[in-house]
Scaffold this motif. Structure first.
Motif, PDB file in Angstrom:
ATOM      1  N   ARG A   8     114.120  45.092 -28.388  1.00  0.00           N
ATOM      2  CA  ARG A   8     113.602  44.321 -29.521  1.00  0.00           C
ATOM      3  C   ARG A   8     113.173  42.929 -29.064  1.00  0.00           C
ATOM      4  O   ARG A   8     112.153  42.417 -29.500  1.00  0.00           O
ATOM      5  CB  ARG A   8     114.717  44.119 -30.554  1.00  0.00           C
ATOM      6  CG  ARG A   8     114.832  45.229 -31.570  1.00  0.00           C
ATOM      7  CD  ARG A   8     116.003  44.906 -32.505  1.00  0.00           C
ATOM      8  NE  ARG A   8     116.683  46.124 -32.905  1.00  0.00           N
ATOM      9  CZ  ARG A   8     117.990  46.214 -33.135  1.00  0.00           C
ATOM     10  NH1 ARG A   8     118.760  45.150 -32.996  1.00  0.00           N
ATOM     11  NH2 ARG A   8     118.523  47.358 -33.493  1.00  0.00           N
ATOM     12  N   GLU A   9     113.996  42.343 -28.191  1.00  0.00           N
ATOM     13  CA  GLU A   9     113.733  40.961 -27.797  1.00  0.00           C
ATOM     14  C   GLU A   9     112.734  40.827 -26.652  1.00  0.00           C
ATOM     15  O   GLU A   9     112.094  39.786 -26.506  1.00  0.00           O
ATOM     16  CB  GLU A   9     115.061  40.270 -27.430  1.00  0.00           C
ATOM     17  CG  GLU A   9     115.904  39.969 -28.673  1.00  0.00           C
ATOM     18  CD  GLU A   9     117.387  39.790 -28.353  1.00  0.00           C
ATOM     19  OE1 GLU A   9     117.724  39.516 -27.185  1.00  0.00           O
ATOM     20  OE2 GLU A   9     118.210  39.957 -29.288  1.00  0.00           O
ATOM     21  N   ASN A  10     112.628  41.870 -25.835  1.00  0.00           N
ATOM     22  CA  ASN A  10     111.731  41.781 -24.672  1.00  0.00           C
ATOM     23  C   ASN A  10     110.805  42.986 -24.543  1.00  0.00           C
ATOM     24  O   ASN A  10     110.769  43.637 -23.500  1.00  0.00           O
ATOM     25  CB  ASN A  10     112.558  41.676 -23.375  1.00  0.00           C
ATOM     26  CG  ASN A  10     113.627  40.612 -23.454  1.00  0.00           C
ATOM     27  OD1 ASN A  10     113.366  39.451 -23.231  1.00  0.00           O
ATOM     28  ND2 ASN A  10     114.833  41.017 -23.803  1.00  0.00           N
ATOM     29  N   PRO A  11     110.044  43.276 -25.573  1.00  0.00           N
ATOM     30  CA  PRO A  11     109.200  44.487 -25.491  1.00  0.00           C
ATOM     31  C   PRO A  11     108.228  44.448 -24.320  1.00  0.00           C
ATOM     32  O   PRO A  11     107.925  45.492 -23.738  1.00  0.00           O
ATOM     33  CB  PRO A  11     108.475  44.514 -26.837  1.00  0.00           C
ATOM     34  CG  PRO A  11     108.602  43.144 -27.390  1.00  0.00           C
ATOM     35  CD  PRO A  11     109.857  42.569 -26.842  1.00  0.00           C
ATOM     36  N   ASP A  12     107.776  43.246 -23.951  1.00  0.00           N
ATOM     37  CA  ASP A  12     106.805  43.154 -22.853  1.00  0.00           C
ATOM     38  C   ASP A  12     107.394  43.602 -21.527  1.00  0.00           C
ATOM     39  O   ASP A  12     106.717  44.237 -20.724  1.00  0.00           O
ATOM     40  CB  ASP A  12     106.289  41.710 -22.715  1.00  0.00           C
ATOM     41  CG  ASP A  12     105.355  41.350 -23.863  1.00  0.00           C
ATOM     42  OD1 ASP A  12     104.805  42.297 -24.471  1.00  0.00           O
ATOM     43  OD2 ASP A  12     105.200  40.152 -24.144  1.00  0.00           O
ATOM     44  N   VAL A  13     108.655  43.256 -21.318  1.00  0.00           N
ATOM     45  CA  VAL A  13     109.306  43.656 -20.069  1.00  0.00           C
ATOM     46  C   VAL A  13     109.383  45.183 -20.004  1.00  0.00           C
ATOM     47  O   VAL A  13     109.128  45.796 -18.965  1.00  0.00           O
ATOM     48  CB  VAL A  13     110.732  43.057 -19.995  1.00  0.00           C
ATOM     49  CG1 VAL A  13     111.431  43.524 -18.733  1.00  0.00           C
ATOM     50  CG2 VAL A  13     110.684  41.537 -20.058  1.00  0.00           C
ATOM     51  N   LYS A  19     104.713  50.960 -17.537  1.00  0.00           N
ATOM     52  CA  LYS A  19     103.416  50.972 -16.873  1.00  0.00           C
ATOM     53  C   LYS A  19     103.600  51.165 -15.366  1.00  0.00           C
ATOM     54  O   LYS A  19     102.919  51.956 -14.731  1.00  0.00           O
ATOM     55  CB  LYS A  19     102.671  49.666 -17.161  1.00  0.00           C
ATOM     56  CG  LYS A  19     101.239  49.722 -16.730  1.00  0.00           C
ATOM     57  CD  LYS A  19     100.428  48.542 -17.240  1.00  0.00           C
ATOM     58  CE  LYS A  19      99.016  48.624 -16.699  1.00  0.00           C
ATOM     59  NZ  LYS A  19      98.579  47.378 -16.075  1.00  0.00           N
ATOM     60  N   GLY A  20     104.567  50.437 -14.807  1.00  0.00           N
ATOM     61  CA  GLY A  20     104.835  50.528 -13.383  1.00  0.00           C
ATOM     62  C   GLY A  20     105.219  51.933 -12.953  1.00  0.00           C
ATOM     63  O   GLY A  20     104.925  52.378 -11.851  1.00  0.00           O
ATOM     64  N   ARG A  21     105.883  52.655 -13.848  1.00  0.00           N
ATOM     65  CA  ARG A  21     106.297  54.017 -13.540  1.00  0.00           C
ATOM     66  C   ARG A  21     105.184  55.028 -13.781  1.00  0.00           C
ATOM     67  O   ARG A  21     105.337  56.203 -13.467  1.00  0.00           O
ATOM     68  CB  ARG A  21     107.471  54.414 -14.438  1.00  0.00           C
ATOM     69  CG  ARG A  21     108.797  53.775 -14.074  1.00  0.00           C
ATOM     70  CD  ARG A  21     109.836  54.158 -15.119  1.00  0.00           C
ATOM     71  NE  ARG A  21     111.143  53.620 -14.818  1.00  0.00           N
ATOM     72  CZ  ARG A  21     112.066  54.239 -14.085  1.00  0.00           C
ATOM     73  NH1 ARG A  21     111.815  55.423 -13.580  1.00  0.00           N
ATOM     74  NH2 ARG A  21     113.232  53.677 -13.863  1.00  0.00           N
ATOM     75  N   GLY A  22     104.117  54.557 -14.412  1.00  0.00           N
ATOM     76  CA  GLY A  22     103.056  55.484 -14.768  1.00  0.00           C
ATOM     77  C   GLY A  22     103.464  56.340 -15.949  1.00  0.00           C
ATOM     78  O   GLY A  22     103.077  57.495 -16.079  1.00  0.00           O
ATOM     79  N   LEU A 106     112.557  49.138 -14.469  1.00  0.00           N
ATOM     80  CA  LEU A 106     112.413  49.061 -13.026  1.00  0.00           C
ATOM     81  C   LEU A 106     113.062  47.806 -12.464  1.00  0.00           C
ATOM     82  O   LEU A 106     113.016  46.750 -13.087  1.00  0.00           O
ATOM     83  CB  LEU A 106     110.926  48.972 -12.670  1.00  0.00           C
ATOM     84  CG  LEU A 106     110.095  50.233 -12.711  1.00  0.00           C
ATOM     85  CD1 LEU A 106     108.662  49.868 -12.380  1.00  0.00           C
ATOM     86  CD2 LEU A 106     110.634  51.239 -11.711  1.00  0.00           C
ATOM     87  N   ASP A 107     113.616  47.945 -11.285  1.00  0.00           N
ATOM     88  CA  ASP A 107     114.055  46.769 -10.537  1.00  0.00           C
ATOM     89  C   ASP A 107     112.783  46.055 -10.081  1.00  0.00           C
ATOM     90  O   ASP A 107     111.848  46.695  -9.590  1.00  0.00           O
ATOM     91  CB  ASP A 107     114.858  47.245  -9.311  1.00  0.00           C
ATOM     92  CG  ASP A 107     115.501  46.087  -8.577  1.00  0.00           C
ATOM     93  OD1 ASP A 107     114.850  45.027  -8.438  1.00  0.00           O
ATOM     94  OD2 ASP A 107     116.635  46.253  -8.141  1.00  0.00           O
ATOM     95  N   THR A 108     112.761  44.730 -10.255  1.00  0.00           N
ATOM     96  CA  THR A 108     111.538  43.997  -9.911  1.00  0.00           C
ATOM     97  C   THR A 108     111.205  44.104  -8.421  1.00  0.00           C
ATOM     98  O   THR A 108     110.071  43.884  -8.016  1.00  0.00           O
ATOM     99  CB  THR A 108     111.678  42.507 -10.279  1.00  0.00           C
ATOM    100  OG1 THR A 108     112.921  42.032  -9.774  1.00  0.00           O
ATOM    101  CG2 THR A 108     111.635  42.329 -11.777  1.00  0.00           C
ATOM    102  N   GLU A 109     112.215  44.460  -7.623  1.00  0.00           N
ATOM    103  CA  GLU A 109     111.961  44.569  -6.181  1.00  0.00           C
ATOM    104  C   GLU A 109     111.434  45.940  -5.772  1.00  0.00           C
ATOM    105  O   GLU A 109     111.008  46.132  -4.632  1.00  0.00           O
ATOM    106  CB  GLU A 109     113.257  44.282  -5.408  1.00  0.00           C
ATOM    107  CG  GLU A 109     113.675  42.822  -5.468  1.00  0.00           C
ATOM    108  CD  GLU A 109     115.080  42.621  -4.908  1.00  0.00           C
ATOM    109  OE1 GLU A 109     115.236  42.713  -3.685  1.00  0.00           O
ATOM    110  OE2 GLU A 109     116.010  42.396  -5.704  1.00  0.00           O
TER     111      GLU A 109
END
Length: 422
Positions: A8-13, A19-22, A106-109
């Motif tokens: 709810r608080e971070n939908p963009d993340v 997206k990164g996972r396809g 996803l882990d950012t790394e």
RNA sequence: GGAGGACUCGCAUAGCGGCCGAGUGCACCGGUCUUGAAAACCGGCAAGGGAAACCUUCGUGGGUUCAAAUCCCACGUCCUCCGCCA
């Protein structure tokens, strides 16, 4: 399952992660909408229920005509409550179903991309130069036959394709590998476990194997149970619906079990030998730890996997698996690939995933410290998957005459230094 | 496979359809007392959601009812006995 509050608080993340996972990005907004509907229905139900509770109490206290009048009222209210409750249940179900489809953040790394976009972190050891040794390496099927260790023909006769017998030194090698693995796991603070391999739907569902991976799971319909593809399932589910005390963490289990995989959709892939089979034994590491310690624990699991390969004296590389190739529970995954001489390639032999709180939230596993109860993190890693390790050992340590040298670490467990021809 | 019994807050238990989200004992946590400990006494002590009011949960799911821990049904798990069996 990810934390709905976080979403709810971070939908963009969350969108960026999908997206990164396809994977499906729109689902994030569908979830937010469903969550809003759910919460509205919940509030409505709770308001009505409160009214009903108050009214019910006054019915009990009332007498005569007053009671009759109240009863009529209460009956009407009861119908409303029932309707509101049904609606609430439906919307909750809908919201949960959507939320369960969402993968872990996803882990950012973690490298972004598909199967081919992994990053090689390191190489350990050097592939052997058979030309210099003056002979052409035999593959593990041929070596297995010469040593009386692997029988794939009879395996196929009795159990179909992708089945095999480990016989003679092959069977002994499994015991040696398992014993060595358990011994090192004990040194590293793991409790040994032999888990059930036949589990109920809750365990399978909770560990996330009924999602995209469902087609690779054997199901025994008559009794509504599943055969596990890895002991990660019973090890994770072991503490389902429990609250673990913080001082017990990290809690580490080394599970030894048979693993069953349908290998649907792998026709024509690794058909020769025992690289890809329907049934095999494996020693799996599984950790429950505090979320803030998960990254460190993940590195430790990887280190123990590397130690194992090093002890087997097998050249390998470590890859950081790309986002599109991660399981839905994992935020990051490291694979170890062993050098397989006859394939002139590195092939996956172990894998370790950090699932953060994703799996634990589905399984309702928490831990408790002075600040309260919180979701726990889970991680898993292969210590040794028997058939692939056997392939690596036979092929890498073979001699010109077809005999195979036993790695020093295994010699005490096998009582021999060399596998001889039969 | 058949017959019977049970399932309540970590453990053990109490619980008449409304005064029960639920009493008691043990364990645990905090305090008083004590040189310290034990004992005694006082207080706290299931989980989730919610800012709160409040709502949900007495193995699970359904049902009856204005109202269910309590009544009914199904399933699950455990225990006892019989049968079969590695």
């Amino acid at each position: 399952m990810i934390d709905i509050k976080f979403l709810r608080e971070n939908p963009d993340v969350v969108r960026a992660s999908q997206k990164g996972r396809g994977e499906n990005v729109e689902i994030v907004d569908q979830i937010i909408a469903a969550d809003e509907r759910k919460r509205a229905a919940l509030t409505e139900f709770e308001t009505l229920r409160q009214e009903q509770n108050v009214l019910s109490k006054s019915v009990g206290a009332a007498k005569g005509d007053e009671k009759t009048a109240l009863l009529a009222n209460a009956k009407e209210l009861a119908d409303k409550v029932k309707a509101a409750d049904t609606k609430r249940a439906e919307l909750e179900e809908e919201a949960k179903k959507l939320l369960l489809q969402l993968s872990n953040l996803l882990d950012t790394e973690a490298p972004i991309g598909g199967e081919e976009d992994f990053v090689t972190l390191e190489h350990v050891g050097t592939p052997r130069d058979f030309a210099k040794d003056g002979f052409e390496p035999r593959d593990h099927v041929e070596l297995g036959k010469l040593l009386g260790a692997i029988d794939t023909e009879r395996g196929a006769k009795v159990a179909g394709s992708r089945s095999y017998y480990l016989t003679g030194v092959g069977a002994l090698l499994e015991f040696a590998l398992v014993n060595y693995a358990i011994q090192s796991a004990l040194k590293n603070g793991f409790s040994p476990v032999i888990p059930p391999v036949l589990v109920n739907p809750a365990a399978m569902e909770g560990t996330g194997f009924l999602g995209q991976a469902a087609e690779n799971v054997y199901r025994i319909e008559k009794d509504d149970v599943y055969l596990v593809g890895t002991s990660e399932v019973p090890l994770a589910a072991m503490h389902m619906d429990e609250i673990l005390p913080a001082e017990k963490l990290p809690l580490r289990y080394a599970g030894y079990s048979s693993c069953f995989r349908r290998e649907a959709g792998t026709y024509g892939k690794d058909t020769r030998g025992i690289i890809r089979v329907h049934q095999f034994d494996k020693v799996e590491m599984f950790s429950f730890c505090k979320p803030e310690e998960a990254k460190e624990e993940h590195k430790r699991l990887l280190q123990w996997e590397k130690d194992f390969l090093t002890a087997m004296e097998i050249p390998f590389r470590v890859i950081d698996v790309a986002s599109g190739d991660l399981g839905s529970s994992a935020v990051r995954k490291f694979d170890i690939e062993a050098w397989i001489p006859t394939q002139d390639a590195y092939r996956e032999v172990t894998s370790t995933s950090n699932c953060t709180e994703f799996q634990a939230r589905r399984l309702n596993i928490r831990y408790k410290d002075a600040d309260g109860t919180k979701a726990i993190a889970t991680l898993n890693g292969t210590l040794v998957a028997i058939p692939r390790m056997i392939v690596a050992i036979l092929e890498n340590h073979q001699n010109a005459d077809g005999t195979v040298n036993v790695p020093a670490a295994l010699q005490p467990f096998l009582g021999m230094k060399k596998f001889e021809l039969v």
